[in-house]
Design a protein around this motif. Structure first.
Motif, mmCIF file in Angstrom:
data_model
loop_
_atom_site.group_PDB
_atom_site.id
_atom_site.type_symbol
_atom_site.label_atom_id
_atom_site.label_comp_id
_atom_site.label_asym_id
_atom_site.label_seq_id
_atom_site.Cartn_x
_atom_site.Cartn_y
_atom_site.Cartn_z
ATOM 1 N N LYS A 1 0.850 -1.182 0.000
ATOM 2 C CA LYS A 1 0.000 0.000 0.000
ATOM 3 C C LYS A 1 0.885 1.231 0.000
ATOM 4 C CE LYS A 1 -3.984 -2.065 2.332
ATOM 5 N NZ LYS A 1 -4.906 -1.978 3.473
ATOM 6 N N GLY A 2 0.580 2.165 -0.920
ATOM 7 C CA GLY A 2 1.370 3.376 -1.047
ATOM 8 C C GLY A 2 0.807 4.502 -0.196
ATOM 9 N N ARG A 3 0.743 5.695 -0.807
ATOM 10 C CA ARG A 3 0.266 6.870 -0.078
ATOM 11 C C ARG A 3 -1.186 6.707 0.358
ATOM 12 N NH1 ARG A 3 2.991 11.495 -0.120
ATOM 13 N NH2 ARG A 3 1.097 12.733 -0.122
ATOM 14 N N LEU A 4 -1.644 7.647 1.193
ATOM 15 C CA LEU A 4 -2.968 7.615 1.792
ATOM 16 C C LEU A 4 -4.036 7.305 0.756
ATOM 17 C CD1 LEU A 4 -4.515 8.190 4.454
ATOM 18 C CD2 LEU A 4 -4.801 10.540 3.637
ATOM 19 N N ALA A 5 -4.880 6.322 1.040
ATOM 20 C CA ALA A 5 -5.929 5.930 0.105
ATOM 21 C C ALA A 5 -6.950 7.051 -0.043
ATOM 22 C CB ALA A 5 -6.632 4.669 0.603
ATOM 23 N N GLU B 1 14.307 -3.932 -3.680
ATOM 24 C CA GLU B 1 13.778 -3.786 -2.329
ATOM 25 C C GLU B 1 14.105 -2.415 -1.752
ATOM 26 O OE1 GLU B 1 15.390 -7.046 -0.159
ATOM 27 O OE2 GLU B 1 14.187 -8.564 -1.197
ATOM 28 N N THR B 2 15.324 -1.945 -1.993
ATOM 29 C CA THR B 2 15.722 -0.625 -1.501
ATOM 30 C C THR B 2 14.878 0.465 -2.145
ATOM 31 O OG1 THR B 2 17.994 -1.363 -1.119
ATOM 32 C CG2 THR B 2 17.633 1.006 -1.323
ATOM 33 N N GLN B 3 14.710 0.369 -3.478
ATOM 34 C CA GLN B 3 13.946 1.392 -4.177
ATOM 35 C C GLN B 3 12.472 1.359 -3.785
ATOM 36 O OE1 GLN B 3 14.710 2.484 -8.155
ATOM 37 N NE2 GLN B 3 16.645 3.200 -7.333
ATOM 38 N N LEU B 4 11.928 0.170 -3.558
ATOM 39 C CA LEU B 4 10.532 0.069 -3.157
ATOM 40 C C LEU B 4 10.306 0.770 -1.825
ATOM 41 C CD1 LEU B 4 7.742 -1.091 -3.828
ATOM 42 C CD2 LEU B 4 8.404 -3.167 -2.613
ATOM 43 N N ALA B 5 11.231 0.603 -0.888
ATOM 44 C CA ALA B 5 11.114 1.272 0.408
ATOM 45 C C ALA B 5 11.154 2.795 0.246
ATOM 46 C CB ALA B 5 12.240 0.811 1.333
ATOM 47 N N GLU C 1 1.289 6.761 -5.223
ATOM 48 C CA GLU C 1 -0.001 6.149 -4.963
ATOM 49 C C GLU C 1 -0.066 4.762 -5.615
ATOM 50 O OE1 GLU C 1 -4.119 8.214 -5.508
ATOM 51 O OE2 GLU C 1 -3.657 7.127 -7.339
ATOM 52 N N ARG C 2 0.545 4.642 -6.790
ATOM 53 C CA ARG C 2 0.583 3.370 -7.500
ATOM 54 C C ARG C 2 1.948 3.188 -8.157
ATOM 55 N NH1 ARG C 2 -5.179 3.867 -10.811
ATOM 56 N NH2 ARG C 2 -6.457 4.507 -9.021
ATOM 57 N N LEU C 3 2.403 1.943 -8.202
ATOM 58 C CA LEU C 3 3.657 1.599 -8.869
ATOM 59 C C LEU C 3 3.403 0.398 -9.762
ATOM 60 C CD1 LEU C 3 6.703 1.661 -9.393
ATOM 61 C CD2 LEU C 3 7.024 0.343 -7.286
ATOM 62 N N TYR C 4 3.617 0.598 -11.062
ATOM 63 C CA TYR C 4 3.442 -0.475 -12.035
ATOM 64 C C TYR C 4 4.796 -0.856 -12.618
ATOM 65 C CZ TYR C 4 -1.451 1.167 -12.133
ATOM 66 O OH TYR C 4 -2.727 1.560 -11.802
ATOM 67 N N ARG C 5 4.869 -2.068 -13.141
ATOM 68 C CA ARG C 5 6.091 -2.524 -13.812
ATOM 69 C C ARG C 5 5.717 -3.205 -15.123
ATOM 70 N NH1 ARG C 5 11.188 -5.003 -10.721
ATOM 71 N NH2 ARG C 5 11.438 -2.763 -10.395
ATOM 72 N N LEU C 6 6.353 -2.762 -16.211
ATOM 73 C CA LEU C 6 6.139 -3.341 -17.531
ATOM 74 C C LEU C 6 7.394 -4.078 -17.985
ATOM 75 C CD1 LEU C 6 4.246 -0.545 -19.529
ATOM 76 C CD2 LEU C 6 3.293 -2.591 -18.460
#
Length: 287
Positions: free
Chosen positions: A40-44, A253-257, A264-269
């Motif tokens: 979960k990212g920033r405030l929903a 993992e470092t970048q995700l933190a 708010e959202r993170l996608y990967r293509l």
């Protein structure tokens, strides 16, 4: 001897004709996600709404829109106000730096990114549109993406011929407060971009799209790949592929933190697959 721009654009794996971007209109009718994010990212927020502003609570405000964290910090109730997404500017930033002009299989990351930007702009058909690609000024149109896509083709071609352009951060032009901003780049998020995202996140919900080439995550067993880094030239040895894969996971993992508090959202293509195929399946959503 370096190839001319005409020779580069004549290669079917490198070329980006306008027709290719216009064809992404068919994807706009499909939802770009079908999978539950892992984090979960920033405030929903409320579905269909984007954040507009924060102000002191007034009589009649809905209790569900009270920001309890700000209320606790300031000692006075504050309410979050929202816009209807259907009225908001559709804003897209596309990284056309040198790291995006790489691809080990069917396409360059920059070309996949341009197609993605086009699909997102088609989703905003009928709304104000904003696009920044490469180091040129931001492009806008009241409701039609076609003029923006024509210029996007030209900027892609310019970056392909130059191939030494550094990553250009989003423009200083002020977007309407609260509109969501799509950021399209590769899997590495350098400190300058992270800092800029921190500033942008104060006024905009950020949706980050990372384009990852298969070679960046897994090296074939017997490969020997030449590389150039800030320390010089060298080779990636397939015999050490497990070490490289472990290093890639640790970097992710470092970048995700670092990204969790910002986006708010993170996608990967996957740069090894066509956009239409991934869009129809639902892109991998990490946040």
């Amino acid at each position: 001897m370096p190839l001319s721009e005409a020779a580069l654009l004549g290669d079917p794996l490198l070329a980006l004709p306008l027709a290719r971007l216009l064809a992404t209109r068919s994807l706009a009718r499909l939802a770009p996600e079908r999978h539950t994010p892992q984090h979960k990212g920033r405030l929903a927020r409320q579905p269909g709404l984007t954040f507009k502003e924060l102000r002191p609570y007034q009589s009649g405000d809905e209790v569900r829109h009270i920001d309890w964290r700000v209320t606790a910090r300031l000692g006075r109730p504050h309410t979050r106000l929202y816009h209807d997404e259907q009225e908001q500017t559709c804003a897209v930033w596309l990284d056309l730096g040198r790291d995006m002009y790489f691809g080990s299989r069917v396409q360059l990351k920059a070309r996949l990114g341009a197609e993605l930007a086009a699909a997102l702009l088609w989703q905003g058909l009928g709304r104000p549109l904003w696009l920044q690609a490469g180091d040129g000024p931001a492009l806008t149109h009241a409701r039609r993406p076609e003029p923006l896509l024509a210029e996007l083709c030209a900027r892609y071609a310019h970056g392909l011929a130059r191939r030494e352009a550094a990553q250009t951060l989003p423009a200083h032009q002020r977007l309407p407060d609260g509109c969501a901003l799509h950021l399209i780049t590769d899997r590495r998020t350098p400190p300058p971009l992270l800092h800029w995202m921190g500033q942008l996140a104060r006024r905009h919900p950020l949706r980050l799209w990372q384009i990852v080439d298969p070679l960046e995550l897994a090296l074939p067993p017997h490969a020997r790949v030449p590389v150039i880094s800030h320390t010089g030239r060298g080779w990636l040895d397939g015999e050490r592929r497990h070490d490289y894969a472990a290093a890639a996971r640790a970097q992710d993992e470092t970048q995700l933190a670092q990204l969790l508090p910002l986006v708010e959202r993170l996608y990967r293509l996957d740069n090894g697959r066509p956009l239409a195929e991934q869009w129809q399946e639902g892109p991998c959503r990490l946040i």
